[in-house]
Every structure is written in structure tokens, then in C-alpha cells.
Design a protein around this motif. Structure first.
Motif, PDB file in Angstrom:
ATOM      1  N   ALA A 115       5.089  -7.690  -4.636  1.00 33.92           N
ATOM      2  CA  ALA A 115       5.631  -6.379  -4.294  1.00 33.92           C
ATOM      3  C   ALA A 115       6.618  -5.965  -5.531  1.00 33.92           C
ATOM      4  O   ALA A 115       6.250  -4.624  -5.704  1.00 33.92           O
ATOM      5  CB  ALA A 115       6.927  -6.999  -3.413  1.00 33.92           C
ATOM      6  N   THR A 116       7.108  -6.548  -6.496  1.00 34.61           N
ATOM      7  CA  THR A 116       7.488  -6.201  -7.564  1.00 34.61           C
ATOM      8  C   THR A 116       6.458  -5.590  -8.756  1.00 34.61           C
ATOM      9  O   THR A 116       6.617  -4.737  -9.200  1.00 34.61           O
ATOM     10  CB  THR A 116       8.427  -7.251  -8.089  1.00 34.61           C
ATOM     11  OG1 THR A 116       7.796  -8.389  -8.654  1.00 34.61           O
ATOM     12  CG2 THR A 116       9.643  -7.618  -7.635  1.00 34.61           C
ATOM     13  N   ALA A 117       5.484  -6.481  -8.746  1.00 33.45           N
ATOM     14  CA  ALA A 117       4.476  -6.008  -9.833  1.00 33.45           C
ATOM     15  C   ALA A 117       3.631  -4.537  -9.044  1.00 33.45           C
ATOM     16  O   ALA A 117       3.530  -3.800 -10.024  1.00 33.45           O
ATOM     17  CB  ALA A 117       3.192  -7.048  -9.827  1.00 33.45           C
ATOM     18  N   LEU A 118       3.398  -4.507  -7.949  1.00 32.77           N
ATOM     19  CA  LEU A 118       2.845  -3.375  -7.516  1.00 32.77           C
ATOM     20  C   LEU A 118       3.700  -2.312  -7.604  1.00 32.77           C
ATOM     21  O   LEU A 118       3.221  -1.015  -7.544  1.00 32.77           O
ATOM     22  CB  LEU A 118       2.398  -3.623  -5.976  1.00 32.77           C
ATOM     23  CG  LEU A 118       1.125  -4.723  -5.955  1.00 32.77           C
ATOM     24  CD1 LEU A 118       0.945  -4.979  -4.389  1.00 32.77           C
ATOM     25  CD2 LEU A 118      -0.201  -4.066  -6.464  1.00 32.77           C
ATOM     26  N   ALA A 119       4.957  -2.328  -7.404  1.00 37.42           N
ATOM     27  CA  ALA A 119       5.901  -1.303  -7.600  1.00 37.42           C
ATOM     28  C   ALA A 119       6.131  -0.949  -8.961  1.00 37.42           C
ATOM     29  O   ALA A 119       6.886   0.026  -9.440  1.00 37.42           O
ATOM     30  CB  ALA A 119       7.177  -1.567  -6.928  1.00 37.42           C
ATOM     31  N   GLY A 120       5.662  -1.674  -9.981  1.00 33.88           N
ATOM     32  CA  GLY A 120       5.832  -1.458 -11.214  1.00 33.88           C
ATOM     33  C   GLY A 120       7.138  -2.039 -11.973  1.00 33.88           C
ATOM     34  O   GLY A 120       7.658  -1.504 -13.031  1.00 33.88           O
ATOM     35  N   GLN A 151       0.912  -1.027  -0.081  1.00 28.95           N
ATOM     36  CA  GLN A 151      -0.027  -0.058   0.077  1.00 28.95           C
ATOM     37  C   GLN A 151       0.918   1.321  -0.141  1.00 28.95           C
ATOM     38  O   GLN A 151       1.680   1.618   0.926  1.00 28.95           O
ATOM     39  CB  GLN A 151      -0.926  -0.132   1.338  1.00 28.95           C
ATOM     40  CG  GLN A 151      -2.078  -1.013   1.158  1.00 28.95           C
ATOM     41  CD  GLN A 151      -2.928  -0.714   2.105  1.00 28.95           C
ATOM     42  OE1 GLN A 151      -2.493  -0.304   3.331  1.00 28.95           O
ATOM     43  NE2 GLN A 151      -4.310  -1.014   2.012  1.00 28.95           N
ATOM     44  N   GLU A 152       1.026   1.977  -1.089  1.00 28.36           N
ATOM     45  CA  GLU A 152       1.505   3.187  -1.156  1.00 28.36           C
ATOM     46  C   GLU A 152       1.368   4.090   0.009  1.00 28.36           C
ATOM     47  O   GLU A 152       0.235   4.415   0.351  1.00 28.36           O
ATOM     48  CB  GLU A 152       1.488   3.746  -2.608  1.00 28.36           C
ATOM     49  CG  GLU A 152       2.375   4.809  -2.897  1.00 28.36           C
ATOM     50  CD  GLU A 152       2.182   5.513  -4.410  1.00 28.36           C
ATOM     51  OE1 GLU A 152       2.289   6.674  -4.441  1.00 28.36           O
ATOM     52  OE2 GLU A 152       1.979   4.546  -5.408  1.00 28.36           O
TER      53      GLU A 152
END
Length: 153
Positions: A70-75, A46-47
Motif C-alpha cells: 500500500a505504501t510502495a504503490l502510493a509512492g 488499483q488507482e
């Protein structure tokens, strides 16, 4: 899964000694043996949210979800990492999955307010199929749209 839930002994800060590792932590971060993961940093999920706990698991597959999300949500197009970790203090069941989503904690997910020490890295772990990962990301996006992406931290 029902059988596991009937034999599950809740893991609490006062009662965690019956749980043995190895333990794993999935992340997008590059770490070295001896590094310590501590709470108080930004959440991978959650940003803008600071995490009060460090989350870990006794299953590589559960850690793979952590690394991939974690990697996908960080782009990030990078592959996540899975580390073997050692809790340096007591821990408890992760209330975000235990009995809320998966009765009896079959994901063997835990959290702690104490450091986790990195003792090694898991090489060659298998991620989920791209369509399965996309399905999870779509589900998380839907929860976020509905205001239901609540993390009990």
C-alpha cells in the motif's frame, strides 16, 4: 502447503464462525483504536478503483505485505501500519488468493462487506527484504502491463 489445502474448510459468509482471530489489516493509513474500516473507498492497490470489500488476515506476515504494498504503490516513503482488527459481520475467503494462487488459503486472507473495528496497532513488525518487496512490485507491474492485475472484488 498441500496438506493444508486438503483440510481447508472454505470460509463463506454463511460459514465463517470456525475462524478465530486475532485478525490483522495492513495499510498506509494512520488509524486509532475504535476506528472502523468500511468498504466503498479507493483501493490501495488499483488507482481509481473503489473497493467493495475490506481485506484482512490472521497472519502478521500477510498483513505486512498489505502495509508494504500500500505504501510502495502510493509512492510513500513512509512505513505502513498493521492493525489488529475485529470483523463486525460475516466474512469469506479472499478469492484473489484462495485456490487461485495459494490453494487452501495458507495466507489466511479474508474479506468482508461489513466494517472492521480497529482494536490496536502492531508495533515492531518486520517487513520483507527490500529486494523481495521490489520483486513483488516488479511482478505486479508486469501483471498490470499484461492486463492481468485483476482483483475480484
Amino acid at each position: 502447503m498441500g496438506e493444508k489445502s486438503s483440510t481447508h474448510v472454505p470460509v463463506t459468509y454463511d460459514r465463517c464462525e470456525h475462524i478465530r482471530g486475532p485478525f490483522y489489516h495492513g495499510t498506509r493509513s494512520a488509524l486509532q483504536a475504535g476506528d472502523e474500516l468500511v468498504p466503498g473507498y479507493g483501493s490501495n492497490f488499483q488507482e481509481g478503483r473503489v473497493s467493495n470489500h475490506i481485506y484482512f488476515t490472521a497472519l502478521v506476515d500477510t498483513a505486512a505485505w498489505g502495509a508494504e504494498l500500500a505504501t510502495a504503490l502510493a509512492g510513500s516513503g513512509e512505513r505502513g501500519r498493521i492493525y489488529v482488527v475485529e470483523p463486525l459481520g460475516p466474512f469469506e475467503d479472499d478469492p484473489n488468493v484462495t485456490d487461485k494462487r495459494f490453494p487452501g488459503n495458507p495466507t489466511q486472507s479474508y474479506r468482508t462487506r461489513h466494517p472492521l473495528r480497529v482494536v490496536g496497532e502492531v508495533d515492531g513488525w518486520e517487513g520483507h527484504d527490500p529486494e523481495v518487496l521490489k520483486g513483488m512490485l516488479d511482478h505486479l507491474a508486469l501483471l498490470r502491463e499484461q492486463g492481468l492485475d485483476v482483483i475480484e472484488d
